[in-house]
Design an enzyme around this catalytic site. Structure first.
Site, PDB file in Angstrom:
ATOM      1  N   LYS A 157       0.839  -1.196   0.000  1.00 30.71           N
ATOM      2  CA  LYS A 157       0.000   0.000   0.000  1.00 30.71           C
ATOM      3  C   LYS A 157       0.871   1.242   0.000  1.00 30.71           C
ATOM      4  CE  LYS A 157      -3.747  -2.208   2.586  1.00 30.71           C
ATOM      5  NZ  LYS A 157      -4.600  -2.114   3.790  1.00 30.71           N
ATOM      6  N   ARG A 167     -15.888  -7.023   5.960  1.00 31.08           N
ATOM      7  CA  ARG A 167     -16.910  -6.212   5.308  1.00 31.08           C
ATOM      8  C   ARG A 167     -17.711  -7.027   4.311  1.00 31.08           C
ATOM      9  NH1 ARG A 167     -12.574  -1.884   3.531  1.00 31.08           N
ATOM     10  NH2 ARG A 167     -11.876  -3.845   2.722  1.00 31.08           N
ATOM     11  N   SER A 212     -10.376   2.443   3.709  1.00 34.66           N
ATOM     12  CA  SER A 212      -9.440   3.570   3.732  1.00 34.66           C
ATOM     13  C   SER A 212      -9.008   3.972   2.327  1.00 34.66           C
ATOM     14  CB  SER A 212      -8.212   3.228   4.570  1.00 34.66           C
ATOM     15  OG  SER A 212      -8.546   3.084   5.920  1.00 34.66           O
TER      16      SER A 212
END
Length: 166
Positions: A41, A91, A129
């Protein structure tokens, strides 16, 4: 003593993260939020900035919550912290597939530490995010996904980077 670790990059910390932290803190005597850097990331905030952000966001929450930065294998970090549980938020099905694989690998590394999955609140499930940052970079409103303080920090960073889209 039941000690849980909730690991993540928290770049930035979202309302979804906060939901898992609140609920995870009820399951353990101490919840350690492990703030790490994922090499796959590209963080918007430095390690120290993310640690400070998480500390500020969890300061008023109930429970024994500690925020610690780490840059090692999760299971090594959990062992050093005396944890017996990893807390992970889910999620969607895609999260489950990835987290299931990670839990299996982690169990192979240390079978004394269990992984517990918490389903994200239905209204918070779409929050990620990565998407919050993308929305902010294109000038979108992120107030539904993060606290006011985090929104101000993200917007300030976007403005400093001069990256706000048209």
């Amino acid at each position: 003593m039941r000690i849980g670790v909730y690991p993540g990059t928290f770049d930035p910390i979202t309302l979804g993260h906060m939901d898992i932290i609140r609920r995870g803190a009820k399951l353990v005597d101490q919840l350690i939020i492990g703030v790490t850097t994922n090499p796959s990331k590209s963080p918007m905030f430095s390690d120290d900035e993310r640690i400070d952000m998480v500390k500020r966001e969890v300061a008023g929450l109930a429970g024994d919550i500690k925020v610690v930065g780490f840059n090692s294998l999760l299971m090594d970090f959990a062992e050093r912290e005396g944890a017996n549980m990893i807390v992970r938020g889910l999620r969607a099905v895609a999260d489950f597939e990835y987290e299931y694989q990670m839990a299996g690998m982690n169990q192979q590394l240390n079978d004394r530490i269990e992984t517990v999955f918490l389903m994200a609140d239905v209204c918070l499930q779409p929050i990620a995010s990565r998407l919050v940052k993308e929305i902010a970079l294109y000038g979108g409103d992120i107030h539904k996904f993060v606290t006011d303080d985090v929104r101000a920090e993200v917007n300030d960073r976007v403005n400093k980077l001069g990256m706000k889209g048209d």
